[in-house]
Structure formats: C-alpha cells, structure tokens
Design an enzyme around this catalytic site. Structure first.
Site, PDB file in Angstrom:
ATOM      1  N   GLY A  24       0.797  -1.231   0.000  1.00  0.00           N
ATOM      2  CA  GLY A  24       0.000   0.000   0.000  1.00  0.00           C
ATOM      3  C   GLY A  24       0.823   1.271   0.000  1.00  0.00           C
ATOM      4  N   ARG A  47      -1.500  -3.731   7.098  1.00  0.00           N
ATOM      5  CA  ARG A  47      -2.450  -3.752   8.216  1.00  0.00           C
ATOM      6  C   ARG A  47      -3.556  -2.720   8.077  1.00  0.00           C
ATOM      7  NH1 ARG A  47       0.957  -2.127  12.742  1.00  0.00           N
ATOM      8  NH2 ARG A  47       1.927  -1.120  10.956  1.00  0.00           N
ATOM      9  N   PHE A 105      13.107  -0.246  13.723  1.00  0.00           N
ATOM     10  CA  PHE A 105      13.328   0.849  14.677  1.00  0.00           C
ATOM     11  C   PHE A 105      14.803   1.191  14.622  1.00  0.00           C
ATOM     12  CE2 PHE A 105       9.970  -1.396  17.486  1.00  0.00           C
ATOM     13  CZ  PHE A 105       8.930  -0.728  16.862  1.00  0.00           C
ATOM     14  N   SER A 113      13.284  -2.389  24.215  1.00  0.00           N
ATOM     15  CA  SER A 113      12.711  -3.393  25.113  1.00  0.00           C
ATOM     16  C   SER A 113      12.677  -4.729  24.367  1.00  0.00           C
ATOM     17  CB  SER A 113      11.283  -2.991  25.502  1.00  0.00           C
ATOM     18  OG  SER A 113      10.429  -3.086  24.385  1.00  0.00           O
ATOM     19  N   TYR A 155      22.421  -4.757   4.622  1.00  0.00           N
ATOM     20  CA  TYR A 155      22.996  -5.053   5.946  1.00  0.00           C
ATOM     21  C   TYR A 155      22.557  -6.429   6.461  1.00  0.00           C
ATOM     22  CZ  TYR A 155      18.774  -2.773   7.934  1.00  0.00           C
ATOM     23  OH  TYR A 155      17.486  -2.418   8.258  1.00  0.00           O
ATOM     24  N   PRO A 196      18.085  -3.976  -1.525  1.00  0.00           N
ATOM     25  CA  PRO A 196      18.213  -2.575  -1.962  1.00  0.00           C
ATOM     26  C   PRO A 196      19.073  -1.772  -1.000  1.00  0.00           C
ATOM     27  CG  PRO A 196      15.901  -3.183  -1.479  1.00  0.00           C
ATOM     28  CD  PRO A 196      16.797  -4.229  -0.873  1.00  0.00           C
ATOM     29  N   ARG A 207      10.803   7.916   9.287  1.00  0.00           N
ATOM     30  CA  ARG A 207      10.963   7.190  10.544  1.00  0.00           C
ATOM     31  C   ARG A 207      12.428   6.990  10.903  1.00  0.00           C
ATOM     32  NH1 ARG A 207       7.121   3.862   8.426  1.00  0.00           N
ATOM     33  NH2 ARG A 207       5.159   4.730   9.080  1.00  0.00           N
TER      34      ARG A 207
HETATM   35  N1  COA Z   1      11.894   2.754  18.833  1.00  0.00           N
HETATM   36  C1  COA Z   1      12.047   1.821  19.793  1.00  0.00           C
HETATM   37  N2  COA Z   1      11.007   1.089  20.320  1.00  0.00           N
HETATM   38  C2  COA Z   1       9.788   1.335  19.813  1.00  0.00           C
HETATM   39  C3  COA Z   1       9.547   2.302  18.809  1.00  0.00           C
HETATM   40  C4  COA Z   1      10.677   3.021  18.309  1.00  0.00           C
HETATM   41  N3  COA Z   1      10.554   3.940  17.350  1.00  0.00           N
HETATM   42  N4  COA Z   1       8.225   2.314  18.537  1.00  0.00           N
HETATM   43  C5  COA Z   1       7.645   1.386  19.306  1.00  0.00           C
HETATM   44  N5  COA Z   1       8.592   0.803  20.090  1.00  0.00           N
HETATM   45  C6  COA Z   1       8.374  -0.267  21.070  1.00  0.00           C
HETATM   46  C7  COA Z   1       7.161  -0.009  21.925  1.00  0.00           C
HETATM   47  O1  COA Z   1       7.498   0.801  23.044  1.00  0.00           O
HETATM   48  C8  COA Z   1       6.766  -1.413  22.314  1.00  0.00           C
HETATM   49  O2  COA Z   1       7.586  -1.936  23.323  1.00  0.00           O
HETATM   50  P1  COA Z   1       7.071  -1.985  24.901  1.00  0.00           P
HETATM   51  O3  COA Z   1       5.785  -2.746  24.879  1.00  0.00           O
HETATM   52  O4  COA Z   1       8.174  -2.690  25.599  1.00  0.00           O
HETATM   53  O5  COA Z   1       6.905  -0.554  25.282  1.00  0.00           O
HETATM   54  C9  COA Z   1       7.108  -2.240  21.100  1.00  0.00           C
HETATM   55  O6  COA Z   1       8.083  -1.483  20.358  1.00  0.00           O
HETATM   56  C10 COA Z   1       5.929  -2.491  20.210  1.00  0.00           C
HETATM   57  O7  COA Z   1       5.336  -1.242  19.907  1.00  0.00           O
HETATM   58  P2  COA Z   1       3.856  -1.108  19.369  1.00  0.00           P
HETATM   59  O8  COA Z   1       3.634   0.320  18.991  1.00  0.00           O
HETATM   60  O9  COA Z   1       2.925  -1.769  20.300  1.00  0.00           O
HETATM   61  O10 COA Z   1       3.937  -2.040  18.084  1.00  0.00           O
HETATM   62  P3  COA Z   1       2.906  -2.271  16.951  1.00  0.00           P
HETATM   63  O11 COA Z   1       2.886  -3.731  16.751  1.00  0.00           O
HETATM   64  O12 COA Z   1       1.635  -1.555  17.171  1.00  0.00           O
HETATM   65  O13 COA Z   1       3.625  -1.525  15.720  1.00  0.00           O
HETATM   66  C11 COA Z   1       5.269  -1.260  14.070  1.00  0.00           C
HETATM   67  C12 COA Z   1       4.987  -1.717  15.461  1.00  0.00           C
HETATM   68  C13 COA Z   1       6.732  -1.526  13.747  1.00  0.00           C
HETATM   69  C14 COA Z   1       4.428  -2.057  13.100  1.00  0.00           C
HETATM   70  C15 COA Z   1       4.954   0.236  13.897  1.00  0.00           C
HETATM   71  O14 COA Z   1       5.857   0.964  14.647  1.00  0.00           O
HETATM   72  C16 COA Z   1       4.989   0.699  12.484  1.00  0.00           C
HETATM   73  O15 COA Z   1       3.979   0.727  11.813  1.00  0.00           O
HETATM   74  N6  COA Z   1       6.156   1.065  11.970  1.00  0.00           N
HETATM   75  C17 COA Z   1       6.245   1.541  10.612  1.00  0.00           C
HETATM   76  C18 COA Z   1       6.519   0.487   9.629  1.00  0.00           C
HETATM   77  C19 COA Z   1       7.954   0.422   9.357  1.00  0.00           C
HETATM   78  O16 COA Z   1       8.768   0.505  10.248  1.00  0.00           O
HETATM   79  N7  COA Z   1       8.263   0.188   8.084  1.00  0.00           N
HETATM   80  C20 COA Z   1       9.562  -0.194   7.698  1.00  0.00           C
HETATM   81  C21 COA Z   1      10.339   0.869   7.137  1.00  0.00           C
HETATM   82  S1  COA Z   1      11.999   0.258   6.842  1.00  0.00           S
END
Ligand code: COA
Length: 289
Positions: A24, A47, A105, A113, A155, A196, A207
């Site tokens: 998406g 999602r 992240f 965590s 990586y 990539p 992000r």
């Molecule tokens: N850095 C470090 N830890 C993070 C974080 C960040 N930026 N964002 C969330 N966390 C931690 C949360 O604190 C939580 O840990 P805890 O329960 O010990 O506090 C854990 O990660 C899960 O977070 P949560 O927000 O509940 O996860 P989720 O399942 O709802 O969503 C993702 C997680 C990754 C799907 C969401 O952050 C997201 O949509 N990210 C964007 C997608 C992405 O990263 N694309 C890839 C690009 S390369």
C-alpha cells in the site's frame, strides 16, 4: 531511455497474479504499480485498510489494472491464510508472492525493550515465514509452480548497528530465500531476493531519518555512484525476477545500491578522501618524479 523508464516489454506479466505484502505504500506500491502496467493482477496487503483502499484506487486509476486490497497483519498466520484464500477466490489463483512488508526501529540496541525487538522479528522474519508457508503449501498442494521475491537489505550480509532486530530478521529471510530455492525447486517454486540500498520512501525515511538527520546523514553521500535509487529501477529488477524471463534464476540475492555496501567494506575505499597533491607527494616520495 533511462533508468527511470520501465524496462520490460508490454504484457510481460500478463495474467500473472501477484501478491505484494506491504503493497500500500513505498517500494511495495511502486512495484505493484509496475507489475500492473505490465498486465499483472495484483493483491496489495498491509495492516491499514484505509491506506490500502486509497492505494488500490490510485493504482487502478493510473494503470487500468485490477488491484485487490486485503488488510492483513502478517504476524498472524490465520490472517495470512485468510488473505491468501480470499485472493485465490477473487482472482482464481496466486502465482507470485513478493515478501516486502517490513518494520524497523533505529535505536541503540540497549534502549530497545524485548517487546520492541520481538516486534521487528515478528513482522520481518515470522511474517515472511507465515506468508512463505501459506503460499508454498498452496502451490505444492495444488501442483502449481510459484515464485517468491523477498526484499531484504544489504545489511543482511554485513549486519549493522542501530538496526539490529531488522538486520537479524533480514539475515533470516536471506537464509530462507536460499534454503527454499533448493528445497522447493522440485516443486517448480523459485525463490530470489533483492537487497536494496537507499531508496527514498516517505515511511522509512521519515521514521529512520527524522528531522534534520536526513540532511546530516544524506545517504547519497555514502553511495559511490553518488545518488540514491529511483523506485523504477527497483521495480524493473523486481518485475524481471518475478517474470518468466528469469525462469533459470533461483536462490539469488541481487544487490541494487550504487555500490554502497562495498564502499563500506573495502579496506582502502576511504582513500577517496586523499587529495590529488597528497597522491603526487606519495608518488614523488617513491622516486618516480
Ligand atoms: N523505537 C524503539 N522502540 C519502539 C519504537 C521506536 N521507534 N516504537 C515502538 N517501540 C516499542 C514499543 O514501546 C513497544 O515496546 P514496549 O511494549 O516494551 O513498550 C514495542 O516497540 C511495540 O510497539 P507497538 O507500537 O505496540 O507495536 P505495533 O505492533 O503496534 O507496531 C510497528 C509496530 C513496527 C508495526 C509500527 O511501529 C509501524 O507501523 N512502523 C512503521 C513500519 C515500518 O517501520 N516500516 C519499515 C520501514 S523500513
């Protein structure tokens, strides 16, 4: 013609049904758009239903192709199974799966965590495993050939600090790509991957490089070819790897990064910074001048 143009001939993916996870947004959406323009029918999943619906509308308007948006959290095997069944019900079959969905992240590892670490492993490695198992069993049980294209990262070979869960998970996906290329070749299932380098996407870049980080760590500066990637050049490679033109390729991981990871690896590559007068001095000191 340039690398910004589509590469394959019209109709190269005619009648192929391609499921793109994370389709998406970002690179998944760009690949989906190109597959559609080559005649494929495409399922996009992620999602967020609203994002998917919007993307599906945009893609079908732009390409006149058939797009099916299906919301699914790939961490959940039941949802993956349901999505695949729904795609097969709609299009009659699925021929190709692009495991593109990912999460990352950027953080010092000691600040993460356990739940944060597991979240990335669950999405990237377990999500890809779920999708791979579901599609692989579907193809094997149906006596159908199939194609996997997995999106990894450079990586995955080297590891990288500050993205450790992603590096570990992508290395697992890389191993799965090569392992299944051999194990499932007897079922006519191919499995390749693309690694990539920097390709700007709104999601990953805002992000991973928030605020002025993108300016401070301009990824183009680390690329020997001096620029970041264009989505079309990744889409060209992806289209080739899922098409029948690559029928003899399996187990391959193709890097497309302008030389970025090798620049970091080569012991003397930092000598780019040596100015010409210093080279002249060194040459003179060995008695050639
Ligand atoms: N850095 C470090 N830890 C993070 C974080 C960040 N930026 N964002 C969330 N966390 C931690 C949360 O604190 C939580 O840990 P805890 O329960 O010990 O506090 C854990 O990660 C899960 O977070 P949560 O927000 O509940 O996860 P989720 O399942 O709802 O969503 C993702 C997680 C990754 C799907 C969401 O952050 C997201 O949509 N990210 C964007 C997608 C992405 O990263 N694309 C890839 C690009 S390369």
């Amino acid at each position: 013609m340039s690398y910004k143009d589509g590469m394959l001939r019209d109709g190269a993916l005619e009648d192929k049904v391609i499921l793109v996870t994370g389709g998406g947004t970002g690179l998944g959406k760009s690949m989906a758009a190109y597959f559609l323009s080559l005649g494929a029918k495409v399922v996009i999943s992620s999602r967020k239903n609203a994002v998917l619906e919007e993307a599906a509308k945009e893609l079908s308007e732009a390409t006149k192709g058939e797009v099916l948006p299906l919301a699914c959290d790939i961490r959940d095997m039941d949802q993956v199974q349901n999505m695949l069944e729904e795609a097969v019900r709609h299009f009659g079959r699925v021929d190709i799966v692009v495991n593109n969905a990912a999460a990352n992240f950027i953080s010092p590892t000691e600040r993460l965590s356990a739940n944060a670490f597991h979240t990335i492993l669950d999405i990237v490695l377990k999500g890809t495993a779920n999708m791979t198992l579901a599609a692989g069993k579907y193809w094997i049980d149906g006596g159908m050939p199939g194609v996997f294209l997995n999106i990894v990262t450079t990586y995955a070979f080297t590891g990288s600090g500050y993205v450790v869960p992603s590096a570990a998970a992508k290395a697992g996906v890389l191993a799965m790509t090569r392992s299944l290329a051999v194990e499932w070749a007897k079922y006519k299932i191919r499995s390749n991957a693309i690694a990539p380098g920097p390709f700007p996407t709104e999601g990953a870049w805002t992000r991973l490089l928030p605020g002025d980080l993108a300016a401070k760590f301009d990824p183009a500066n680390k690329v020997p070819l001096g620029r970041v990637g264009e989505h079309q050049e990744l889409a060209n490679l992806a289209a080739y790897l899922v098409s029948d033109f690559s029928a003899y390729m399996t187990g391959e991981i193709i890097t497309i990064d302008g030389g970025e990871w090798l620049k970091g690896a080569g012991q003397f590559n930092g000598f780019d910074a040596v100015p010409k007068p210093l080279w002249d001095q060194m040459e003179a000191s060995r008695g050639k001048k």
